[in-house]
Design a protein around this motif. Structure first.
Motif, mmCIF file in Angstrom:
data_model
loop_
_atom_site.group_PDB
_atom_site.id
_atom_site.type_symbol
_atom_site.label_atom_id
_atom_site.label_comp_id
_atom_site.label_asym_id
_atom_site.label_seq_id
_atom_site.Cartn_x
_atom_site.Cartn_y
_atom_site.Cartn_z
ATOM 1 N N GLY A 66 0.806 -1.218 0.000
ATOM 2 C CA GLY A 66 0.000 0.000 0.000
ATOM 3 C C GLY A 66 0.838 1.266 0.000
ATOM 4 N N LEU A 67 1.967 1.228 -0.696
ATOM 5 C CA LEU A 67 2.898 2.357 -0.658
ATOM 6 C C LEU A 67 2.256 3.649 -1.136
ATOM 7 C CD1 LEU A 67 5.836 2.843 0.138
ATOM 8 C CD2 LEU A 67 6.495 2.341 -2.226
ATOM 9 N N ASP A 68 1.476 3.595 -2.214
ATOM 10 C CA ASP A 68 0.841 4.812 -2.737
ATOM 11 C C ASP A 68 -0.146 5.409 -1.738
ATOM 12 O OD1 ASP A 68 2.296 4.597 -5.038
ATOM 13 O OD2 ASP A 68 0.680 3.700 -6.229
ATOM 14 N N ARG B 299 1.862 7.056 1.016
ATOM 15 C CA ARG B 299 2.426 8.333 0.539
ATOM 16 C C ARG B 299 1.363 9.429 0.522
ATOM 17 N NH1 ARG B 299 5.423 5.495 -4.547
ATOM 18 N NH2 ARG B 299 7.429 4.969 -3.561
ATOM 19 N N SER B 300 0.134 9.072 0.143
ATOM 20 C CA SER B 300 -0.931 10.081 0.111
ATOM 21 C C SER B 300 -1.278 10.564 1.507
ATOM 22 C CB SER B 300 -2.178 9.505 -0.577
ATOM 23 O OG SER B 300 -2.812 8.517 0.223
ATOM 24 N N ARG B 301 -1.103 9.706 2.507
ATOM 25 C CA ARG B 301 -1.388 10.089 3.890
ATOM 26 C C ARG B 301 -0.237 10.851 4.525
ATOM 27 N NH1 ARG B 301 -3.692 4.086 5.523
ATOM 28 N NH2 ARG B 301 -5.859 4.405 4.817
ATOM 29 N N ARG B 302 0.965 10.677 3.967
ATOM 30 C CA ARG B 302 2.155 11.312 4.542
ATOM 31 C C ARG B 302 2.885 12.105 3.456
ATOM 32 N NH1 ARG B 302 4.750 12.469 7.637
ATOM 33 N NH2 ARG B 302 6.547 11.087 7.813
ATOM 34 N N PRO B 303 2.233 13.149 2.872
ATOM 35 C CA PRO B 303 2.849 13.878 1.762
ATOM 36 C C PRO B 303 4.120 14.620 2.151
ATOM 37 C CG PRO B 303 0.874 15.001 2.534
ATOM 38 C CD PRO B 303 0.893 13.666 3.197
ATOM 39 N N ALA B 304 4.316 14.866 3.433
ATOM 40 C CA ALA B 304 5.519 15.587 3.856
ATOM 41 C C ALA B 304 6.731 14.681 4.014
ATOM 42 C CB ALA B 304 5.249 16.312 5.179
ATOM 43 N N SER C 91 11.172 10.620 2.156
ATOM 44 C CA SER C 91 11.533 9.365 1.502
ATOM 45 C C SER C 91 10.581 8.281 1.989
ATOM 46 C CB SER C 91 12.977 8.977 1.824
ATOM 47 O OG SER C 91 13.097 8.609 3.193
ATOM 48 N N ASP C 92 10.592 7.133 1.326
ATOM 49 C CA ASP C 92 9.734 6.039 1.767
ATOM 50 C C ASP C 92 10.126 5.550 3.153
ATOM 51 O OD1 ASP C 92 8.351 6.218 -0.583
ATOM 52 O OD2 ASP C 92 9.287 4.470 -1.518
ATOM 53 N N SER D 282 -0.229 7.557 11.210
ATOM 54 C CA SER D 282 -0.777 8.270 10.052
ATOM 55 C C SER D 282 -0.676 7.432 8.787
ATOM 56 C CB SER D 282 -0.037 9.597 9.853
ATOM 57 O OG SER D 282 -0.260 10.474 10.934
ATOM 58 N N ALA D 283 0.476 6.806 8.561
ATOM 59 C CA ALA D 283 0.672 6.001 7.357
ATOM 60 C C ALA D 283 -0.324 4.846 7.294
ATOM 61 C CB ALA D 283 2.105 5.474 7.305
ATOM 62 N N LEU D 284 -0.629 4.267 8.452
ATOM 63 C CA LEU D 284 -1.571 3.153 8.503
ATOM 64 C C LEU D 284 -3.034 3.606 8.534
ATOM 65 C CD1 LEU D 284 0.295 0.832 11.033
ATOM 66 C CD2 LEU D 284 -0.143 0.339 8.616
ATOM 67 N N GLY D 285 -3.272 4.884 8.753
ATOM 68 C CA GLY D 285 -4.645 5.386 8.806
ATOM 69 C C GLY D 285 -5.396 4.945 10.043
#
Length: 204
Positions: free
Chosen positions: A105-107, A110-115, A118-119, A131-134
């Motif tokens: 679910g990388l994309d 990334r949408s949840r952590r735009p700041a 890097s990955d 945040s990344a996991l929602g």
């Protein structure tokens, strides 16, 4: 049963979680950094730095229940921190998931952590991981080994003892020297150690 593998003392449960996979919907992280926390003075692992250190409350109730349950709280009123309960039912303890590597679910992450620069930064640190996991406060109490749950934990093979580093926990002001932070030093997603400015100065 997976629950039994976490129904053990906090440091052992923390080490067992390293390398495990935590799924939340389409996003999954490989856990690379954790912190163990004990409970109140009447239990076997008294820990004044723990949320359960003064006994049960509505907020920490799941810490006194069975292992393998999601304990979620807000740090500074805005960062969602993700914990997995440990120890036998009735004895408080939990493990804070500090950092992970996004492996699915990388994309979405990334949408949840735009700041994130890097990955490796996507789920570095407990607030960023949440945040990344929602994950939100509404997920409190989720049974992580329930195959139908929206958030699930998969215990993979235990990391070799020689591959695990340990040291003091981050950002606490009491029991600051207890070496209950564990991490996989070969992972770029491990966070930097930061001693709380409120913590007593170390002895000379």
């Amino acid at each position: 049963m997976p629950v039994d593998e976490l129904a053990i003392e906090p440091p052992a449960a923390a080490r067992r979680l390293l390398g495990a996979t935590l799924w939340s919907g389409p996003v999954a992280v490989r856990i690379v950094e954790v912190e163990a926390y004990g409970g109140d003075p009447s239990g076997p692992w008294p820990d004044p730095a723990s949320h359960s250190g003064r006994g049960p409350t509505k907020r920490n109730a799941v810490m006194f229940g069975p292992a393998g349950v999601l304990y979620v709280y807000l740090s500074y009123g805005m960062h969602t921190c993700v914990n997995v309960t440990s120890g036998p039912d009735g004895t408080a303890s939990a493990v804070l998931i500090r950092s992970g590597e996004v492996v699915a679910g990388l994309d979405v992450a990334r949408s949840r952590r735009p700041a994130a620069r890097s990955d490796a930064d996507l789920a570095r640190g407990p607030g960023n991981l949440g945040s990344a996991l929602g994950i939100t406060l509404a997920d409190y109490g989720t049974e992580l080994f329930d195959p139908s749950a929206p958030i699930r934990l998969e215990l993979n093979g235990a990391a070799p003892a020689g591959a695990i580093a340990h040291g003091p926990r981050v950002g606490i002001s009491t029991a600051v020297e207890v070496p209950w932070r564990f991490w996989l030093p070969d992972s770029p997603a491990v966070s930097a150690y930061k001693r709380s400015p409120r913590a007593p100065r170390p002895a000379a």
